[in-house]
Design an enzyme around this catalytic site. Structure first.
Site, short mmCIF file in Angstrom:
data_model
loop_
_atom_site.label_atom_id
_atom_site.label_comp_id
_atom_site.label_asym_id
_atom_site.label_seq_id
_atom_site.Cartn_x
_atom_site.Cartn_y
_atom_site.Cartn_z
N ASP A 1 1.24 -1.09 0.51
CA ASP A 1 0.16 -0.15 -0.18
C ASP A 1 0.98 0.77 -0.03
O ASP A 1 2.05 1.04 0.84
CB ASP A 1 -0.46 0.03 1.08
N ASP B 1 -0.28 4.74 1.56
CA ASP B 1 -0.23 6.30 1.82
C ASP B 1 -0.49 5.68 3.68
O ASP B 1 -1.18 4.24 3.87
CB ASP B 1 -1.78 6.55 2.10
N ASP C 1 -1.19 -0.83 6.64
CA ASP C 1 -1.16 0.05 7.63
C ASP C 1 -2.89 -0.65 8.37
O ASP C 1 -3.02 0.04 9.35
CB ASP C 1 -1.70 1.15 7.02
#
Length: 593
Positions: free
Chosen positions: A117, A119, A429
């Site tokens: 990922d 961000d 995250d």
């Protein structure tokens, strides 16, 4: 209960050579706070003969000797900068805050593709700038678009107040922290702490246990959600203290809905991303190990891919900042060189829906220089209207990487020639958006990035002696209570003469007085330990003596977890990650460690 076969740093404080030997059952007297000297009384079967254990940082296992103890001490304080595993200086001691922790066995030799990922995974945003920016943008939307009072514009954001793993009770205006069994242990109404009686009355006295899920509750499981949680708490206090200033008919649940709407408006109009694009360094942490990590993974023969919800224009700016070389004056050169580190980049993926193969989203190929979208047939170039042959993009920019927008996981598997979902490791995250869906729906192997973990494990080491004392106090408290129960039953059922009854009654009074002292000392010590990690919410991965709800989710769905994505560069790309042994409570005091 997962207790390491040879305890990890979380349990270091429990097993120590200077752990006092068992003593007699006499009752100890102490003043408030920790006792100066306390001789614990062990429950039956408690094994107190363990030697000092510490962490073997290169293998993620434990070493039971004093040398390794000093080894951990040396590495806990930072020291030299970490080195990539493949470098000459690599394979050295890894600082505990940079380690990768394992919940489920993962042999990297079986992984053919590693995905990321962007961000809050590759790009770690600075809370004091980026989250403050999001907070201020949300406030302006509430005032100018949704009719909230102008005085909200003077509010300030505290980026350290909220933590991940909290649950917002939308209807009642409460913020909750609960353990893995979903028992509420810490609760605030706005910024006012709820008493134990209020907590039990609201969340404990029901015939059917609450699930604490949507639509009545909101889960704070991403760092980006911390600003909206803080704003919700401020609005709850504002409504309670200024009922006439809140728009008519707006209750706590409506306020939360308005906050979410304001956040979405900030994203849709590009306010946040425009500011980040102007000055990435102000909002994103630099990480010098990201490019070496990519290179090492590529050199090991693995495919790499990026799947992000951000669109191509913003993705290119952020990845340029993270990967691009600087000019002599330190400025960035914006180009597409970073694409060399990936086989496939998918932007605008709309996770978590992306992880469902039955999601029939179209996939478009992106022309990097212009950002133009081209139609594809499930990723295969197709002829545009008016042309007789497919419009194949020029590979002059990069001969290996293709950039797409949209699609679903089936397209990704096809593009990378993935034969089995267990061959994929995905790093993210978001416990729900990245980890849970990819793990449960697909069976991908997963690694969760938890930036807060680095500070947490360092504090665990620093306050290990305090945790020892907590355990001793808890043992003492259990012993005193058991003795009180025994004497009460003796009075109730035993055939005793008056002299014996008087002696037992007198001893019982002393024990009950002692019990109060031990209980207060234990509660005070637990509160002090709790506040060392966070003044309000305590330890991220614990709630009292239980794993927190957040820790439970990490254990269930993340094969690996660590503080930074680039920590992968500190380990061999062919490493076999092995978890610690699981222990249940009945095994803990019986099996030798």
């Amino acid at each position: 209960m997962r207790i390491p076969k040879k305890p990890v740093a979380f349990c270091l404080s429990i097993f120590s050579p200077d752990f006092p030997a068992p003593c007699s059952s006499r009752i100890l007297h102490f003043s408030s706070g920790f006792p100066a000297k306390i001789k614990p009384i062990y429950a039956a079967g408690f094994n107190h003969s363990n030697s000092h254990y510490s962490k073997d940082h290169s293998a993620g296992t434990m070493l039971g000797d004093k040398a390794s103890q000093s080894y951990l001490t040396a590495n806990i304080n930072g020291g030299e900068e970490p080195h990539v595993w493949s470098s000459h200086e690599g394979r050295c001691n890894i600082h505990i805050g940079k380690q990768i922790f394992c919940n489920r066995s993962l042999n990297m030799r079986n992984i053919v593709a590693v995905g990321f990922d962007m961000d809050y995974t590759l790009a770690q945003y600075k809370p004091e700038t980026f989250e403050s920016l999001a907070y201020e943008g949300t406030i302006r939307k509430l005032v100018y678009d949704l009719g909230y009072p102008q005085e909200l514009l003077a509010w300030k954001f505290d980026p350290k107040y909220m933590v991940r793993g909290l649950v917002l009770d939308k209807k009642r205006g409460n913020i909750l922290k609960m353990d893995r069994h979903k028992y509420v242990k810490v609760a605030y109404h706005g910024f006012r702490e709820l008493s134990k009686e209020d907590k039990v009355g609201t969340y404990g006295n029901t015939l059917i246990r609450d699930s604490f899920d949507e639509p009545d509750y909101a889960l704070i499981d991403t760092l980006f959600s911390l600003a909206e949680a803080y704003l919700f708490a401020q609005l709850v206090d504002f409504k309670d203290n200024n009922p006439g200033k809140v728009p008519e008919g707006v209750d706590y649940a409506r306020m939360y809905k308005d906050v979410r709407a304001a956040v979405d408006l900030c994203h849709r109009d590009g306010t946040l991303k425009q500011m980040v694009a102007k000055d990435p360094k102000r909002y994103i942490n630099e990480d010098n190990l990201i490019v070496p990590m990519f290179k090492m993974l590529r050199d090991s023969g693995r495919s790499t891919f990026l799947v992000t919800n951000s669109l191509w224009d913003y993705t290119n700016i952020v990845m340029n900042f993270l990967c691009a070389s600087r000019t002599l004056d330190g400025s960035l050169t914006c180009n597409f060189d970073w694409l060399q580190y990936f086989d496939v980049v998918i932007t605008g993926s709309a996770k978590p829906g992306f992880f469902h193969e039955d999601n029939r989203a179209n996939i478009f190929e992106v022309e990097p220089e212009s950002g133009m979208l081209l139609n594809t047939d499930n990723g295969t170039p197709m002829a545009q209207v008016g042309n007789t042959s497919p419009n194949v993009l020029s590979k002059g920019l990069n001969k290996s990487c293709r950039v797409f927008q949209g699609g679903n996981v089936a397209h990704l598997h096809k593009l990378l020639s993935i034969e089995s979902s267990s061959q994929v490791l995905y790093v993210g995250d978001h416990i729900y958006g990245d980890i849970l869906r990819s793990k449960k729906v697909l069976g991908w192997r997963t690694m969760l990035v938890v930036p807060e973990l680095e500070r947490e494990v360092e504090l665990l080491w620093e306050f290990r002696d305090m945790r020892k004392q907590l355990r001793l106090l808890r043992n003492e408290r259990d012993l005193v209570e058991d003795q009180i129960h025994h004497l009460k039953w003796s009075l109730k059922l035993g055939k005793l003469c008056d002299d014996e009854k008087q002696k037992i009654t007198s001893a019982l009074g002393e024990l009950e007085s002692q019990s109060d002292k031990v209980r207060l000392a234990h509660q005070q010590a637990q509160r002090e330990c709790h506040q060392k990690f966070h003044k309000i919410w305590g330890q991220l991965m614990k709630t009292g003596y239980q794993n927190s709800r957040f820790a439970h989710q990490v254990e269930r769905f993340a094969c690996l977890y660590t503080s930074q994505v680039s920590n992968l560069s500190l380990y061999s790309p062919d490493k076999y990650y092995r978890p610690s042994e699981d222990f249940m409570p009945h095994e803990f005091h019986i099996l030798p460690l």
